[in-house]
Enzyme design. Structure first.
Site, PDB file in Angstrom:
ATOM      1  N   HIS A 122      44.640  -0.747  58.087  1.00 58.05           N
ATOM      2  CA  HIS A 122      43.274  -0.796  57.568  1.00 58.05           C
ATOM      3  C   HIS A 122      42.733   0.554  57.115  1.00 58.05           C
ATOM      4  CE1 HIS A 122      42.246   0.717  61.542  1.00 58.05           C
ATOM      5  NE2 HIS A 122      41.096   1.085  61.036  1.00 58.05           N
TER       6      HIS A 122
HETATM    7  C1  UD1 Z   1      35.743   1.121  60.604  1.00 62.36           C
HETATM    8  C2  UD1 Z   1      35.813   2.569  61.096  1.00 62.36           C
HETATM    9  C3  UD1 Z   1      37.241   2.898  61.511  1.00 62.36           C
HETATM   10  C4  UD1 Z   1      37.772   1.887  62.500  1.00 62.36           C
HETATM   11  C5  UD1 Z   1      37.644   0.494  61.903  1.00 62.36           C
HETATM   12  C6  UD1 Z   1      38.147  -0.574  62.842  1.00 62.36           C
HETATM   13  C7  UD1 Z   1      34.249   4.171  60.046  1.00 62.36           C
HETATM   14  C8  UD1 Z   1      34.125   5.258  59.068  1.00 62.36           C
HETATM   15  N1  UD1 Z   1      35.420   3.517  60.057  1.00 62.36           N
HETATM   16  O1  UD1 Z   1      36.507   1.045  59.396  1.00 62.36           O
HETATM   17  O2  UD1 Z   1      37.252   4.180  62.103  1.00 62.36           O
HETATM   18  O3  UD1 Z   1      39.127   2.178  62.772  1.00 62.36           O
HETATM   19  O4  UD1 Z   1      36.261   0.258  61.602  1.00 62.36           O
HETATM   20  O5  UD1 Z   1      38.020  -1.836  62.284  1.00 62.36           O
HETATM   21  O6  UD1 Z   1      33.315   3.901  60.774  1.00 62.36           O
HETATM   22  N2  UD1 Z   1      33.994  -6.090  57.021  1.00 62.36           N
HETATM   23  C9  UD1 Z   1      33.884  -7.448  57.181  1.00 62.36           C
HETATM   24  N3  UD1 Z   1      33.453  -7.908  58.392  1.00 62.36           N
HETATM   25  C10 UD1 Z   1      33.147  -7.092  59.424  1.00 62.36           C
HETATM   26  C11 UD1 Z   1      33.276  -5.706  59.246  1.00 62.36           C
HETATM   27  C12 UD1 Z   1      33.706  -5.212  58.039  1.00 62.36           C
HETATM   28  O7  UD1 Z   1      34.155  -8.219  56.285  1.00 62.36           O
HETATM   29  O8  UD1 Z   1      32.761  -7.590  60.497  1.00 62.36           O
HETATM   30  C13 UD1 Z   1      34.439  -5.548  55.726  1.00 62.36           C
HETATM   31  C14 UD1 Z   1      33.292  -4.860  55.016  1.00 62.36           C
HETATM   32  O9  UD1 Z   1      32.666  -5.688  54.116  1.00 62.36           O
HETATM   33  C15 UD1 Z   1      33.947  -3.701  54.337  1.00 62.36           C
HETATM   34  C16 UD1 Z   1      35.233  -3.480  55.081  1.00 62.36           C
HETATM   35  O10 UD1 Z   1      35.425  -4.574  55.944  1.00 62.36           O
HETATM   36  O11 UD1 Z   1      34.263  -4.012  53.007  1.00 62.36           O
HETATM   37  C17 UD1 Z   1      35.212  -2.180  55.815  1.00 62.36           C
HETATM   38  O12 UD1 Z   1      34.274  -2.168  56.915  1.00 62.36           O
HETATM   39  P1  UD1 Z   1      33.682  -0.769  57.500  1.00 62.36           P
HETATM   40  O13 UD1 Z   1      32.998  -0.977  58.767  1.00 62.36           O
HETATM   41  O14 UD1 Z   1      32.967  -0.086  56.422  1.00 62.36           O
HETATM   42  O15 UD1 Z   1      34.941   0.132  57.763  1.00 62.36           O
HETATM   43  P2  UD1 Z   1      36.343  -0.209  58.416  1.00 62.36           P
HETATM   44  O16 UD1 Z   1      37.352  -0.056  57.353  1.00 62.36           O
HETATM   45  O17 UD1 Z   1      36.318  -1.477  59.204  1.00 62.36           O
END
Ligand code: UD1
Length: 372
Positions: A215
């Site tokens: 991820h």
């Molecule tokens: C975040 C953390 C990372 C951690 C990871 C674990 C930061 C900078 N990054 O990255 O350190 O290892 O979480 O998962 O804080 N999304 C969903 N549903 C959710 C959550 C996210 O669909 O419940 C999608 C969002 O729309 C987005 C993508 O996942 O497009 C990324 O989510 P985001 O929380 O921004 O960062 P992660 O890549 O999950």
């Protein structure tokens, strides 16, 4: 300190999946010691499978405050957390705010707390302080360094963290070694995970399959890099099944880049719950991952791990544990080679190569440090 002499109010912040397993044991240890907790969920992760399922699996009570910030750019997500956390902190004025890990919610709440310190008297503690990848391109590295700089108390999981903090000129009197709270959770939930028997439910034989997770923006936000990782997993799938619980970020990128066909050789699942994932990882022949937490969990379980990154902020998992880095830059052959080496290395029993303080009692030591 709160009205009851010796009893503290500690605000626990959790925003994203890797935070939940860290706050769970601390919440329990605080209660056991007679302290009051206030749980703030920022809502950075919001899907049932990325968030609520962890609250159920880990027996974390309902958050007292839900900030509901959701997904956005780094600036917007961080700003939204700050904006909605400030009134909660001003209203509650706890003795401590405890922020875990390195996600955007961590730095956002840390900044609010340190800026209001004069007014509220609330002190800031960072759980899992002092880890460094020394890669400033990683958003998590920026979050780690800045959160440590803001914190009154730095609770470190391994001794290498003390050296990192000393090198940055952080006063050693603020640093307390507690060990790894994530391993408190792992040891507590391992019997339930083994009983659940996810491999059998999936028709997999213990020790005859591999688990992969992916991820990191550096691996999944670039089409060629993502394609290479998936092709590496496919090469391994010629030997034994590869289970890939797909992170929402990765799923979106695969769709956007038109790489759906690359998933055909793999056993793709939705993101797994905590106990499900532990059940699977515990029985795997090896794990391939770019997650931070999984590197630690495999070391505690004695399962060989290949980390799909240029470097790790958790070098102790390589020096003492079961982890290794895949050759960099990632290639299909390199991923395959690192996997083969991990399989040859084989597993050891749980706890056999665990670093000091990865013993199930880190949360108790965290509470002692806060109370002192
Ligand atoms: C975040 C953390 C990372 C951690 C990871 C674990 C930061 C900078 N990054 O990255 O350190 O290892 O979480 O998962 O804080 N999304 C969903 N549903 C959710 C959550 C996210 O669909 O419940 C999608 C969002 O729309 C987005 C993508 O996942 O497009 C990324 O989510 P985001 O929380 O921004 O960062 P992660 O890549 O999950």
């Amino acid at each position: 300190m709160s009205e009851h002499s010796g009893s503290m109010t500690v605000m626990l912040v959790a925003g994203a999946r890797p935070n939940f397993m860290k706050i769970a044991p601390v919440q329990k240890a605080l209660h056991k010691a007679g302290h009051r907790t206030v749980i703030v969920h920022t809502g950075q992760h919001y899907d049932d499978r990325m968030s609520a399922s962890f609250f159920r699996d880990l027996d974390i009570r309902e958050p007292d405050h839900h900030l509901g910030v959701g997904s956005a750019t780094h600036a917007v997500q961080t700003a939204r957390v700050m904006e909605s956390f400030e009134p909660v902190l001003l209203e509650t004025r706890p003795d401590w705010v405890l922020v875990p890990g390195d996600v955007n919610s961590t730095i956002a709440c840390a900044l609010v707390c340190v800026k209001l310190k004069e007014e509220t008297g609330t002190r800031l503690a960072h759980l899992e302080a002092g880890l460094r990848s020394n890669d400033w391109r990683m958003p998590e590295e920026v979050n780690r360094v800045l959160t440590d700089r803001c914190s009154d108390l730095l609770l470190i999981p391994s001794q290498d963290a003390a050296d990192n903090l000393a090198a940055e000129g952080i006063d050693q009197s603020r640093v307390v070694f507690i060990g790894n709270v994530m391993i408190d959770t792992l040891l507590d939930r391992l019997p339930a995970a083994q009983e659940l028997g996810v491999p059998a439910q999936m028709g997999l034989s213990p020790g005859r399959f591999v688990v992969a997770t992916l991820h990191r923006p550096s691996n999944v936000d670039d089409r060629e890099k993502l394609k290479t990782c998936l092709a590496g997993f496919a090469a391994i799938a010629q030997d034994h099944p590869v289970v890939l619980p797909l992170h929402p970020r990765t799923r979106k990128r695969i769709e956007a880049f038109g790489l759906g066909d690359s998933l055909a050789p793999l056993r793709v699942t939705e993101p797994l719950g905590y106990i499900e994932m532990l059940s699977l990882v515990d029985a795997a022949a090896a794990v391939l991952t770019d997650s931070g937490g999984v590197q630690e969990e495999t070391t505690a379980l004695g399962v060989p791990c290949v980390t799909l990154r240029e470097q790790t902020e958790r070098p102790i998992t390589i020096e003492q544990g079961t982890n290794r880095l895949a050759p960099w830059p990632l290639t299909v052959a390199g991923i395959r080679e690192a996997h083969d080496a991990a399989i040859r290395q084989g597993r050891v029993s749980a706890g056999e190569c665990s670093p000091e303080g990865w013993d199930g009692r880190a949360a108790e030591r965290a509470v002692d440090a806060l109370a002192r």
